[in-house]
Design a protein around this motif. Structure first.
Motif, PDB file in Angstrom:
ATOM      1  N   UNK A 132       0.828  -1.201   0.000  1.00 54.30           N
ATOM      2  CA  UNK A 132       0.000   0.000   0.000  1.00 54.30           C
ATOM      3  C   UNK A 132       0.862   1.249   0.000  1.00 54.30           C
ATOM      4  N   UNK A 133       0.442   2.214  -0.791  1.00 56.62           N
ATOM      5  CA  UNK A 133       1.097   3.512  -0.859  1.00 56.62           C
ATOM      6  C   UNK A 133       0.188   4.559  -0.229  1.00 56.62           C
ATOM      7  N   UNK A 134       0.762   5.414   0.606  1.00 56.80           N
ATOM      8  CA  UNK A 134       0.031   6.545   1.177  1.00 56.80           C
ATOM      9  C   UNK A 134       0.461   7.790   0.425  1.00 56.80           C
ATOM     10  N   UNK A 135      -0.511   8.591  -0.006  1.00 57.80           N
ATOM     11  CA  UNK A 135      -0.225   9.765  -0.824  1.00 57.80           C
ATOM     12  C   UNK A 135      -0.832  11.011  -0.196  1.00 57.80           C
ATOM     13  N   UNK A 136      -0.016  12.054  -0.054  1.00 62.60           N
ATOM     14  CA  UNK A 136      -0.479  13.367   0.380  1.00 62.60           C
ATOM     15  C   UNK A 136      -0.218  14.375  -0.724  1.00 62.60           C
ATOM     16  N   UNK A 137      -1.218  15.171  -1.059  1.00 63.83           N
ATOM     17  CA  UNK A 137      -1.101  16.163  -2.131  1.00 63.83           C
ATOM     18  C   UNK A 137      -1.521  17.522  -1.588  1.00 63.83           C
ATOM     19  N   UNK A 138      -0.619  18.493  -1.669  1.00 65.37           N
ATOM     20  CA  UNK A 138      -0.910  19.843  -1.196  1.00 65.37           C
ATOM     21  C   UNK A 138      -0.718  20.823  -2.345  1.00 65.37           C
ATOM     22  N   UNK A 139      -1.742  21.631  -2.602  1.00 66.72           N
ATOM     23  CA  UNK A 139      -1.686  22.598  -3.699  1.00 66.72           C
ATOM     24  C   UNK A 139      -1.315  23.962  -3.145  1.00 66.72           C
ATOM     25  N   UNK A 140      -0.230  24.502  -3.646  1.00 66.47           N
ATOM     26  CA  UNK A 140       0.203  25.835  -3.271  1.00 66.47           C
ATOM     27  C   UNK A 140       0.041  26.805  -4.425  1.00 66.47           C
ATOM     28  N   UNK A 147       3.609  25.781  -6.611  1.00 63.04           N
ATOM     29  CA  UNK A 147       3.808  24.364  -6.876  1.00 63.04           C
ATOM     30  C   UNK A 147       2.729  23.529  -6.190  1.00 63.04           C
ATOM     31  N   UNK A 148       2.473  22.367  -6.767  1.00 64.42           N
ATOM     32  CA  UNK A 148       1.658  21.338  -6.130  1.00 64.42           C
ATOM     33  C   UNK A 148       2.604  20.237  -5.678  1.00 64.42           C
ATOM     34  N   UNK A 149       2.576  19.919  -4.379  1.00 57.51           N
ATOM     35  CA  UNK A 149       3.513  18.971  -3.784  1.00 57.51           C
ATOM     36  C   UNK A 149       2.850  17.617  -3.591  1.00 57.51           C
ATOM     37  N   UNK A 150       3.604  16.561  -3.916  1.00 53.65           N
ATOM     38  CA  UNK A 150       3.137  15.199  -3.697  1.00 53.65           C
ATOM     39  C   UNK A 150       4.172  14.457  -2.875  1.00 53.65           C
ATOM     40  N   UNK A 151       3.726  13.766  -1.835  1.00 57.77           N
ATOM     41  CA  UNK A 151       4.600  12.917  -1.032  1.00 57.77           C
ATOM     42  C   UNK A 151       3.964  11.538  -0.955  1.00 57.77           C
ATOM     43  N   UNK A 152       4.728  10.524  -1.317  1.00 62.21           N
ATOM     44  CA  UNK A 152       4.255   9.146  -1.170  1.00 62.21           C
ATOM     45  C   UNK A 152       5.154   8.414  -0.187  1.00 62.21           C
ATOM     46  N   UNK A 153       4.524   7.552   0.606  1.00 63.77           N
ATOM     47  CA  UNK A 153       5.257   6.696   1.527  1.00 63.77           C
ATOM     48  C   UNK A 153       4.805   5.268   1.277  1.00 63.77           C
ATOM     49  N   UNK A 154       5.753   4.407   0.961  1.00 66.82           N
ATOM     50  CA  UNK A 154       5.458   2.991   0.728  1.00 66.82           C
ATOM     51  C   UNK A 154       6.588   2.168   1.324  1.00 66.82           C
ATOM     52  N   UNK A 155       6.236   1.326   2.291  1.00 75.12           N
ATOM     53  CA  UNK A 155       7.220   0.457   2.931  1.00 75.12           C
ATOM     54  C   UNK A 155       8.399   1.257   3.488  1.00 75.12           C
ATOM     55  N   UNK A 156       8.095   2.423   4.077  1.00 75.81           N
ATOM     56  CA  UNK A 156       9.129   3.243   4.708  1.00 75.81           C
ATOM     57  C   UNK A 156       9.882   4.149   3.768  1.00 75.81           C
ATOM     58  N   UNK A 215       0.508  11.298 -12.618  1.00 69.58           N
ATOM     59  CA  UNK A 215       1.089  10.695 -13.819  1.00 69.58           C
ATOM     60  C   UNK A 215       2.613  10.686 -13.733  1.00 69.58           C
ATOM     61  N   UNK A 216       3.183  11.726 -13.124  1.00 68.76           N
ATOM     62  CA  UNK A 216       4.638  11.808 -12.996  1.00 68.76           C
ATOM     63  C   UNK A 216       5.194  10.709 -12.094  1.00 68.76           C
ATOM     64  N   UNK A 217       4.452  10.361 -11.034  1.00 64.97           N
ATOM     65  CA  UNK A 217       4.949   9.370 -10.072  1.00 64.97           C
ATOM     66  C   UNK A 217       4.393   7.980 -10.328  1.00 64.97           C
ATOM     67  N   UNK A 218       3.661   7.809 -11.438  1.00 65.42           N
ATOM     68  CA  UNK A 218       2.930   6.549 -11.669  1.00 65.42           C
ATOM     69  C   UNK A 218       3.832   5.326 -11.679  1.00 65.42           C
ATOM     70  N   UNK A 219       5.062   5.464 -12.203  1.00 62.76           N
ATOM     71  CA  UNK A 219       5.953   4.302 -12.265  1.00 62.76           C
ATOM     72  C   UNK A 219       6.350   3.831 -10.867  1.00 62.76           C
ATOM     73  N   UNK A 220       6.657   4.776  -9.987  1.00 62.41           N
ATOM     74  CA  UNK A 220       7.089   4.415  -8.635  1.00 62.41           C
ATOM     75  C   UNK A 220       5.905   4.182  -7.706  1.00 62.41           C
TER      76      UNK A 220
END
Length: 666
Positions: free
Chosen positions: A2-10, A13-22, A45-50
């Motif tokens: 499971x991946x946890x995703x946080x998205x904050x729009x400024x 910039x729009x910031x994305x942070x994902x956490x998966x398995x530490x 779409x930018x982070x879709x591979x990871x």
């Protein structure tokens, strides 16, 4: 996995942070102000591979949609239903104004124009007893005439008895009005103007937020994200998507609240519970205070021109960000902000067409940042920034680097003033706090501002440039319930009060999804008889006579701390009963940084940097600095999304979790 995703729009910039398995991944994409959901889709779409969308099991979002709508006055067409004779409460407002000596000051535009404000017969007294029955025929008549997308209903003393408001809502819905906001739901508390304003804002924002979240959910569906949408609330906790749609007024400080929560989480793991926070982005800087590990929550916040009395993290915002423009006023004095270069074209050094000097350009001219380190090939943009400051310097009669240093000094003065607002002016001593600096620009200014205010220590989290997005992933689900019950303290019935608190706890528990531990926090708003305003005091788990004595003692102590005096012999009265319910989220584990190599291995280059004079300064790659590294300034530490300036008098230590701790002027 499971991946946890946080998205904050400024704003920039729009910031994305994902956490998966530490493992933590950070991504920044350009914001798209005309359609914010597009930036979210671009980031996914930018982070879709990871981080494949199908693997996202937790999605939390910080949004500025409600905030921007208020600041720009882009409301849905809204109507207001109130008591007969009281439809001008929004127009009358309060006597407060920014400049008390300005005889020609103007009030902000009313959220609801007068021709869409309606009064209906019917009246309750101050204890909620019916004085005059609601005229339902009059309500039906006006319901047939209402031409609006959303309706606010704010009747006198609805916080004591909501039956009249609920009946008005029923009749409106029978007439085909789908979006109805009740003051007894939005803000069931005293102060007619503030309650009516909050309800009107909520009604005006509901269609705006509903359309935005609908578009966002459509984008997420198209990309294959199945996790339920959660949104950051202004009071420092996550709410579900449905709450954000129906009570958007509670999301007005969504992004800033997430940043404060993230700062509290990171600093708490290092043993710091009392903090000042400074979130400096592209357009503005948000400062706040954390006491005992929790952000300070207030009901005295202005968003744009409106005093919004719903619970919010006590954030003070100034128009001083990395993109803030430097300019000269009519007297020739140097000013910084509040106007900003924004996301497009951005600072001159970004190479996207900007021509006016900004704070970021000043750092570039002084050698403190290298735009190429985080923007790639910027061609001649550094030379363009030099030219912009040569033009500014000519107007000031100084060289380009002196002009750039002046811009930084003015920006730092703006930031120091803001920090004093949330600390000294609230009765706190900054010397007893640490400063957590984050946002893309915060760490560039942190130690200079800390020295100005008297803060001895600065913490720069690992994900400083995207801490608001990270804060979304460590925040609890939070729901606030309240009701005004003005009663003499000596006449309080402990059993009735306990029953009210337990009912709020029951309602809050029902909102929390199954599987999350539930915690409740109880508060009573108390004041001296005759006072206009009150203080919030924590209340014990079980209310009896002894518990009420404890609350009274705490009130006196808080009053003395806040105002410098207490009148322990004066009678008290209860004002408002509150319960905050938390669905406690287990924060994800984050792998510590690698300890391979030495500090010398992390040196990227040596650069001439202007401090009190020009100094040859090592530039470190933050990702390569091992934990327990200790460095004396001057130094520049470059990260993926922010740069840290270590002044000559400062001392830096890399903590075990990768946080940079700077001792100011050691």
């Amino acid at each position: 996995m499971e991946t946890r995703l946080g998205v904050d729009i400024g704003g920039t910039f729009t910031d994305l942070v994902t956490i998966a398995d530490g493992s933590v991944r950070v991504e920044k994409v350009a914001s798209t102000p005309d359609a914010p959901e597009r930036a979210v889709a671009n980031g996914l779409e930018t982070i879709a591979d990871a981080a494949p969308p199908a693997d996202i099991g937790f999605f939390a979002h910080g949004t500025t949609v409600a905030t921007n709508a208020v600041l720009e006055g882009e409301f849905a067409e809204t109507a207001l239903v109130t008591n007969e004779g009281f439809r001008d409460a929004l127009e009358i407002g309060r006597q407060n104004r920014p400049d008390i000596y300005d005889l020609h000051g103007t009030k902000p535009d009313s959220v609801v124009p007068r021709h869409r404000r309606y009064g209906v017969p019917g009246r309750l007294d101050a204890r909620g007893e019916e004085l005059e029955a609601l005229d339902e025929d009059a309500v039906r008549e006006l319901a047939a005439d209402i031409d609006a997308d959303s309706v606010a209903v704010s009747l006198l003393f609805a916080f004591e008895n909501s039956t009249h408001e609920e009946r008005v809502a029923d009749i409106l819905r029978e007439a085909g009005v789908e979006s109805v906001s009740l003051s007894s739901t939005v803000l069931p508390e005293i102060r007619e103007y503030e309650r009516t304003l909050a309800t009107s804002l909520n009604a005006a924002l509901r269609p705006v937020m509903d359309r935005y979240l609908g578009r966002l959910e459509s984008e997420l569906d198209d990309l294959g994200v199945t996790a339920p949408l959660r949104v950051m609330g202004s009071s420092g906790g996550i709410v579900d998507g449905e709450t954000a749609r129906t009570r958007p007024v509670e999301t007005l400080l969504s992004g800033p609240a997430a940043g404060v929560r993230g700062a509290a989480h990171v600093a708490g793991r290092l043993g710091h519970e009392n903090l000042l926070t400074m979130d400096m982005g592209g357009t503005s800087c948000d400062v706040s205070l954390v006491e005992g590990g929790d952000p300070v929550v207030t009901r005295d916040v202005e968003v744009g021109p409106y005093p919004v009395a719903v619970p919010m993290v006590d954030v003070h915002t100034v128009g001083s960000g990395g993109g803030s423009l430097a300019w000269l006023d009519e007297g020739g004095a140097l000013r910084v902000g509040p106007n900003s270069a924004g996301a497009d074209p951005g600072p001159v050094c970004y190479g996207r067409g900007g021509t006016d000097p900004t704070v970021t350009d000043a750092h570039c001219v002084l050698g403190r940042i290298d735009p190429g380190a985080f923007l790639g090939d910027v061609g001649g943009a550094v030379a363009a920034a030099d030219s912009a400051f040569e033009r500014l310097g000519d107007r000031l009669g100084v060289g380009r680097r002196e002009a750039a240093a002046g811009v930084i000094e003015v920006a730092n003065a703006n930031l120091a003033r803001a920090l004093r607002v949330v600390s000294v002016e609230r009765g706190y001593d900054p010397r007893e706090f640490a400063l957590v600096a984050f946002g893309g620009a915060g760490p560039l200014h942190a130690t200079a501002v800390a020295a100005e205010v008297g803060v001895p220590e600065v913490l720069v989290p690992r994900a400083a440039g995207v801490l608001s997005a990270l804060g979304l992933l460590v925040s609890d689900l939070t729901y606030d319930d309240s009701a005004t019950r003005i009663r003499p303290w000596d006449d309080l019935d402990a059993e009735t009060l306990e029953s009210t608190l337990r009912e709020f706890e029951r309602v809050g528990t029902e909102r929390v999804p199954d599987g999350l531990p539930v915690e409740h926090e109880r508060y009573l708003d108390v004041r001296y008889v005759g006072q206009s305003f009150d203080l919030r005091v924590p209340a014990p788990d079980d209310i009896d006579a002894a518990a009420l004595d404890t609350v009274a003692a705490r009130f006196h102590e808080r009053h003395e701390a806040r105002y410098g005096h207490a009148a322990r012999g004066e009678p008290l009265e209860l004002v408002t009963v509150r319960v905050r319910t938390r669905g406690v989220v287990d924060p994800p584990d984050i792998d510590p940084p690698t300890d391979a190599g030495t500090a010398d291995d992390a040196v990227r280059e040596t650069r001439t940097v202007r401090f009190d004079g020009d100094r040859e300064t090592p530039v470190y790659d933050r990702g390569e600095l091992p934990t327990e590294t200790e460095l004396e300034g001057p130094a520049i530490v470059e990260g993926a999304e922010s740069t840290v300036v270590v002044r000559p008098a400062d001392f830096l230590t890399v903590e075990r979790d990768g946080t940079l701790r700077l001792e100011v002027g050691r």
